[in-house]
Each structure stands twice: as C-alpha cells, then as structure tokens.
Design a protein around this motif. Structure first.
Motif, PDB file in Angstrom:
ATOM      1  N   MET A   1       0.977  -1.112   0.090  1.00  0.00           N
ATOM      2  CA  MET A   1       0.000  -0.096   0.081  1.00  0.00           C
ATOM      3  C   MET A   1       0.975   1.230   0.045  1.00  0.00           C
ATOM      4  O   MET A   1       1.761   1.132   0.755  1.00  0.00           O
ATOM      5  CB  MET A   1      -0.853   0.004   1.340  1.00  0.00           C
ATOM      6  CG  MET A   1      -1.798   1.292   1.243  1.00  0.00           C
ATOM      7  SD  MET A   1      -2.998   1.181   2.659  1.00  0.00           S
ATOM      8  CE  MET A   1      -3.994  -0.427   2.522  1.00  0.00           C
ATOM      9  N   ASP A   2       0.343   2.220  -0.617  1.00  0.00           N
ATOM     10  CA  ASP A   2       1.189   3.596  -0.760  1.00  0.00           C
ATOM     11  C   ASP A   2       1.192   4.155   0.353  1.00  0.00           C
ATOM     12  O   ASP A   2       0.314   4.368   1.310  1.00  0.00           O
ATOM     13  CB  ASP A   2       0.465   4.504  -1.931  1.00  0.00           C
ATOM     14  CG  ASP A   2       1.596   5.762  -2.094  1.00  0.00           C
ATOM     15  OD1 ASP A   2       2.100   5.560  -3.257  1.00  0.00           O
ATOM     16  OD2 ASP A   2       1.313   6.519  -1.248  1.00  0.00           O
ATOM     17  N   THR A   3       2.420   4.743   1.046  1.00  0.00           N
ATOM     18  CA  THR A   3       2.615   5.272   2.373  1.00  0.00           C
ATOM     19  C   THR A   3       2.044   6.531   2.305  1.00  0.00           C
ATOM     20  O   THR A   3       1.873   7.156   3.564  1.00  0.00           O
ATOM     21  CB  THR A   3       4.115   5.330   2.743  1.00  0.00           C
ATOM     22  OG1 THR A   3       4.708   6.051   1.419  1.00  0.00           O
ATOM     23  CG2 THR A   3       4.755   3.862   2.749  1.00  0.00           C
ATOM     24  N   SER A   4       1.594   7.242   1.260  1.00  0.00           N
ATOM     25  CA  SER A   4       0.962   8.632   1.221  1.00  0.00           C
ATOM     26  C   SER A   4      -0.357   8.581   2.109  1.00  0.00           C
ATOM     27  O   SER A   4      -0.783   9.535   2.517  1.00  0.00           O
ATOM     28  CB  SER A   4       0.819   9.123   0.003  1.00  0.00           C
ATOM     29  OG  SER A   4      -0.193   8.344  -0.600  1.00  0.00           O
ATOM     30  N   LEU A  92      -7.818   6.778 -12.249  1.00  0.00           N
ATOM     31  CA  LEU A  92      -6.320   7.069 -11.862  1.00  0.00           C
ATOM     32  C   LEU A  92      -5.928   6.695 -10.646  1.00  0.00           C
ATOM     33  O   LEU A  92      -4.925   5.992 -10.567  1.00  0.00           O
ATOM     34  CB  LEU A  92      -5.830   8.638 -12.302  1.00  0.00           C
ATOM     35  CG  LEU A  92      -4.536   9.078 -12.033  1.00  0.00           C
ATOM     36  CD1 LEU A  92      -3.772   8.522 -13.356  1.00  0.00           C
ATOM     37  CD2 LEU A  92      -4.347  10.423 -11.969  1.00  0.00           C
ATOM     38  N   GLY A  93      -6.642   6.971  -9.594  1.00  0.00           N
ATOM     39  CA  GLY A  93      -6.277   6.558  -8.169  1.00  0.00           C
ATOM     40  C   GLY A  93      -6.233   4.948  -8.032  1.00  0.00           C
ATOM     41  O   GLY A  93      -5.317   4.228  -7.530  1.00  0.00           O
ATOM     42  N   ILE A  94      -7.438   4.333  -8.614  1.00  0.00           N
ATOM     43  CA  ILE A  94      -7.483   2.771  -8.564  1.00  0.00           C
ATOM     44  C   ILE A  94      -6.410   2.282  -9.246  1.00  0.00           C
ATOM     45  O   ILE A  94      -5.821   1.104  -8.830  1.00  0.00           O
ATOM     46  CB  ILE A  94      -8.870   2.604  -9.032  1.00  0.00           C
ATOM     47  CG1 ILE A  94     -10.025   3.226  -8.199  1.00  0.00           C
ATOM     48  CG2 ILE A  94      -8.971   0.952  -9.352  1.00  0.00           C
ATOM     49  CD1 ILE A  94     -11.176   3.125  -8.895  1.00  0.00           C
ATOM     50  N   ALA A  95      -6.089   2.704 -10.481  1.00  0.00           N
ATOM     51  CA  ALA A  95      -4.854   1.973 -11.216  1.00  0.00           C
ATOM     52  C   ALA A  95      -3.706   2.245 -10.839  1.00  0.00           C
ATOM     53  O   ALA A  95      -2.921   1.066 -11.001  1.00  0.00           O
ATOM     54  CB  ALA A  95      -5.203   2.588 -12.672  1.00  0.00           C
ATOM     55  N   THR A  96      -3.144   3.171 -10.112  1.00  0.00           N
ATOM     56  CA  THR A  96      -1.984   3.374  -9.853  1.00  0.00           C
ATOM     57  C   THR A  96      -1.588   3.404  -8.390  1.00  0.00           C
ATOM     58  O   THR A  96      -0.416   3.049  -8.098  1.00  0.00           O
ATOM     59  CB  THR A  96      -1.413   4.770 -10.403  1.00  0.00           C
ATOM     60  OG1 THR A  96      -2.097   5.919  -9.566  1.00  0.00           O
ATOM     61  CG2 THR A  96      -1.711   5.047 -11.899  1.00  0.00           C
ATOM     62  N   GLY A  97      -2.714   3.474  -7.567  1.00  0.00           N
ATOM     63  CA  GLY A  97      -2.204   3.588  -6.085  1.00  0.00           C
ATOM     64  C   GLY A  97      -1.796   4.994  -5.703  1.00  0.00           C
ATOM     65  O   GLY A  97      -1.115   5.087  -4.544  1.00  0.00           O
ATOM     66  N   LYS A  98      -1.715   5.994  -6.714  1.00  0.00           N
ATOM     67  CA  LYS A  98      -1.301   7.455  -6.440  1.00  0.00           C
ATOM     68  C   LYS A  98      -2.186   8.140  -6.872  1.00  0.00           C
ATOM     69  O   LYS A  98      -3.146   7.905  -7.851  1.00  0.00           O
ATOM     70  CB  LYS A  98       0.145   7.475  -7.188  1.00  0.00           C
ATOM     71  CG  LYS A  98       1.307   6.507  -6.720  1.00  0.00           C
ATOM     72  CD  LYS A  98       2.527   6.931  -7.157  1.00  0.00           C
ATOM     73  CE  LYS A  98       3.410   6.267  -6.607  1.00  0.00           C
ATOM     74  NZ  LYS A  98       5.126   6.535  -7.243  1.00  0.00           N
ATOM     75  N   ASN A  99      -2.085   9.454  -6.506  1.00  0.00           N
ATOM     76  CA  ASN A  99      -2.962  10.559  -6.761  1.00  0.00           C
ATOM     77  C   ASN A  99      -2.534  11.218  -8.005  1.00  0.00           C
ATOM     78  O   ASN A  99      -1.106  11.071  -8.092  1.00  0.00           O
ATOM     79  CB  ASN A  99      -3.560  11.416  -5.613  1.00  0.00           C
ATOM     80  CG  ASN A  99      -2.477  12.030  -4.835  1.00  0.00           C
ATOM     81  OD1 ASN A  99      -1.969  12.884  -5.468  1.00  0.00           O
ATOM     82  ND2 ASN A  99      -2.474  11.775  -3.564  1.00  0.00           N
TER      83      ASN A  99
END
Length: 438
Positions: A1-4, A92-99
């Motif tokens: 999971m992305d730490t952001s 975009l958020g779902i596909a990459t795990g980033k905003n």
C-alpha cells in the motif's frame, strides 16, 4: 500500500474497516445488487460537493432570473463533462495507487511540479474563498450573525468536521454525503414551492439555445467554471488507497463500481444545479425579476415572493453548501501539498491560512459577489494544468495498465478539455475587458 495514506490519516486508530470487509465481499461476489455497490459509495459524493458550492448558486440564479429556463441545457452539458473527468480521476487512483499530484511529482521535472504546486495552492485558496464566503453569508442572512463573527464560526465548524478524518475515511464520507443530501432535500422543497413548468424544464434541458452576448457569456461562466481543479486532484486521492486491488481483475471491478458511483453522485449534483436555475426561472424570471444576479438579492427577493419558509430553505442549502465545500477544499489543499512536494502542514494551520483572505475581505467590507467572480477567474487560470495532466497519465498504458483510457474516452476528454479551456480563456478575457473598460 502507498505510504502517502499515512500522511492523510496519521496513526489511524482502526485496524480492520467494516467498509473494506464489505467491499471484499462485493468483489468476491458474496454481496449482490445495491448491497454490492454500497461499500464503494463515498469518494464521488465528496468530490461532487465542488459542483454545488456557493459559486454555482450565484451563476445558476443569475441564469434562471435573466433567461428563464433557456440555459438549463448548459448545466446538463457541464455536468456530463464533469462526470467524464471525475471518473478519469477516480480511475487514476484505482489503477496506480497514487493521486494526480503524486504522479506529477514522479513524472514531471521538479521545476514543473513546484510551479504546478504553487498555482494549485492559489486555486485551493480561491476555491476556499468562494466556499467560505457562501457559508458566512448563510450564517449572516439566516441567523443575523455579523459577517466577521460568521467567518470564525465557519472556520471552527469546518475544522471540527475535518477532525473526523482521524477515525478513517468512512465517517467523513458519510458526513459530507449527509450535507449533499441536505442540499438536495432543500431543492426538492424549493421545487414544490416554486412550481416550475416541468415541460419547459425537460425541453430546455436537452434543446440548446443561445440568444445574445449576455447569454453566451453566462454559458461560458457555467461551463468554464464548472470543473474545479481541486476536485480533480482530490478524487484520485480518495480512491488511491480506499479499497486496494490485489490484481487486475479486482481493479476492473472496483473501477466499475466507482463509475456507477460517479454517475449517481454527479447526477445528483446536476439535479441540484438544474433546480437552482429552474427555481430562479420560475420565481424570479416568471415574475419579472430578471435583475437578480447574486445570493443576497435572491434571498431578499424570495421572501416576499414565496414567503420566509422558502427563503430560509434556500439559506439552509447555502449554509450546507458553504461548510461542506470548504471542508472538501481544505482536504484537497492537503492532498495537493503532500503530492507535489511530499510534506503537509497541520490541518488547523491550513484552515487558518485559507481563512485569512475571507476574514480580510469581510473586514474591509468588499462586495462578496465581486469576490466570487474574482475567485472564479483565478480558478479558470489554474484549471488547464490538472486537466492536461489527467489526460496525459490516463492514456498511458505503462501507468494505467488494464484501466488505460479507451480511444473513445481519450477523444471525448480532449474535446471536453478544449471546450472547457477555450471557454475559460474567453471568461478571463471578458472579465479583464469589463474591468479595464476595453
């Protein structure tokens, strides 16, 4: 999971969220129908608040009072474009795990990321200015609280709501969705009280009309200022770690659920905007009050025409809109800073900083309506950056994987972007031309 996510929810006190468990059951097929969709409802409703903020009140009221039902189609077109772009942001958020702002930092030169951060912060402050003023006006007109005191009450209220974030994403989502439903409920009441011509509403929602230069300018204002930069940044952050997909099959399923939510939430926001305009068309234009062009005059004109109850319902919707959209604006500001530059400031400090312009404007006695217009121009200047970046990333398979845009989506998004950006440029030019008397 992305730490952001730790930056957004510092030290979350929850271990296993019931919403995540329910979402997993939906993905595995254990939950069916509407029950399967329920765990995924939330992000689009939060983002949709940007489309029913106090700036929309002023534009829709002016359109309805000046041109009656004839500009309703503009609201429909603007809402369809908003659906497309917000769905791309969620994807975009779902596909990459980033905003979106994090991807800009990862893929763009540092100077460009910092430039985008600075202008996005100005956009966040301009957005919060309009939203904060709306809530302040609501308190002032509804309860007679002096404007300056009302700004402090609004700041305290929004900060307390933002504190729900420490309990996970669901309580804040529910609170914001509750505000959205309250606004919608107010306009259902206003629909019954204002008795619009439903035949005219349906006809002018689908049949385009542009009469004169004033109506063209209003169409520019409605479409050009509809898509909010902060909503595009925020939506991708709301989906990036909410339900983390474990494989491509789950990514596709989560995206489909989120697409349904975007359609529901943005359709709801579209109804509210339509209701604002057809209420003004029925009550103001229908009774010869074609000069109503701002929130204060709308309230004072509603009272003798429909009574104090209708005027109070209008102010309740404005207050809910101002407070909830200010909360969402502050959330977006945190996401923008974290994404572009990798650090954040305490929520109370951001709340204070974004309050200051409103406090100064209120203390100086500046006309709120003119301030709203200026804030919309600032947003128009900033808007190209997130839209172009969003299209750039979502069309790249190496970034999006199985959720890469289809050619049809890319073409539609480019057409929407060209239209929105062109209208924004026209709005900026016209505003400065009027200001300089060119």
């Amino acid at each position: 999971m992305d730490t952001s996510s730790a930056e957004i929810h510092p030290n979350p006190p929850y271990k296993v969220d019931k919403t995540i468990e329910a979402a997993r059951a939906s993905l595995s097929g254990q939950r069916k129908g509407i029950r399967a969709l329920l765990p995924f409802l939330g992000p689009a409703f939060v983002a949709s608040i940007a489309y029913i903020d106090p700036g929309n009140f002023a534009t829709n009221i002016q359109g309805g009072s000046q041109f009656g039902y004839k500009m309703l189609w503009v609201v429909v077109v603007a809402n369809l474009m908003a659906m497309l772009l917000q769905n791309m942001s969620a994807k975009l958020g779902i596909a990459t795990g980033k905003n979106l702002s994090e991807l800009c930092r990862d893929h763009f030169p540092k100077w460009l990321s910092y430039t985008m951060w600075v202008i996005s912060e100005f956009a966040a402050m301009a957005t919060d200015l309009a939203e904060f003023l709306g809530a302040t006006l609501g308190l002032n007109l509804l309860f007679g609280i002096p404007m300056l005191y009302a700004t402090f009450l609004t700041g305290i209220a929004t900060y307390l709501i933002l504190m729900l974030d420490r309990y996970g994403f669901r309580p804040l989502e529910k609170f914001i969705a509750g505000f959205a439903l309250m606004i919608g409920g107010c306009y259902i009441v206003e629909t019954f009280l204002s008795k619009p011509d439903l035949g005219q509403v349906v006809y002018h929602s689908v049949v385009p009309w542009l009469g004169n230069a004033d109506s063209i300018m209003l169409a520019v204002g409605v479409i050009g200022a509809t898509v909010m930069p902060h909503a595009i940044y925020l939506h991708s952050s709301l989906t990036q770690n909410r339900i983390v997909p474990r494989n491509d099959e789950e990514r596709i399923k989560i995206y489909k659920f989120n697409t349904k939510e975007v359609i529901i939430a943005l359709s709801f926001a579209g109804f509210v905007n339509l209701a604002m305009m057809y209420m003004a068309a029925s009550v103001f234009n229908g009774k010869g009050h074609t000069e109503v062009a701002d929130i204060q005059s709308a309230y004072h004109t509603l009272t003798p025409l429909l009574g104090s109850a209708a005027a109070s319902v209008f102010l309740v919707s404005l207050l809910c809109s101002g407070i909830s959209s200010s909360v969402v604006g502050t959330m977006a500001g945190q996401v923008i800073m974290q994404g572009f530059v990798g650090f954040s400031i305490p929520l109370w400090l951001r709340r204070v900083i974004t309050m200051l312009p409103t406090i100064i404007i209120v203390a100086l006695g500046v006309d709120p309506t003119q301030t709203l217009i200026i804030s919309q121009v600032i947003l128009s200047i900033v808007l190209p950056a997130p839209i172009i970046a969003l299209i750039y990333f979502t069309r790249k398979k190496e970034i999006m994987g199985v959720l890469v845009n289809s050619k049809k989506v890319t073409v539609l998004s480019i057409i929407s972007a060209i239209l929105i950006l062109g209208l924004n440029l026209f709005l900026i030019y016209q505003t400065f031309a009027d200001f300089l008397h060119l």
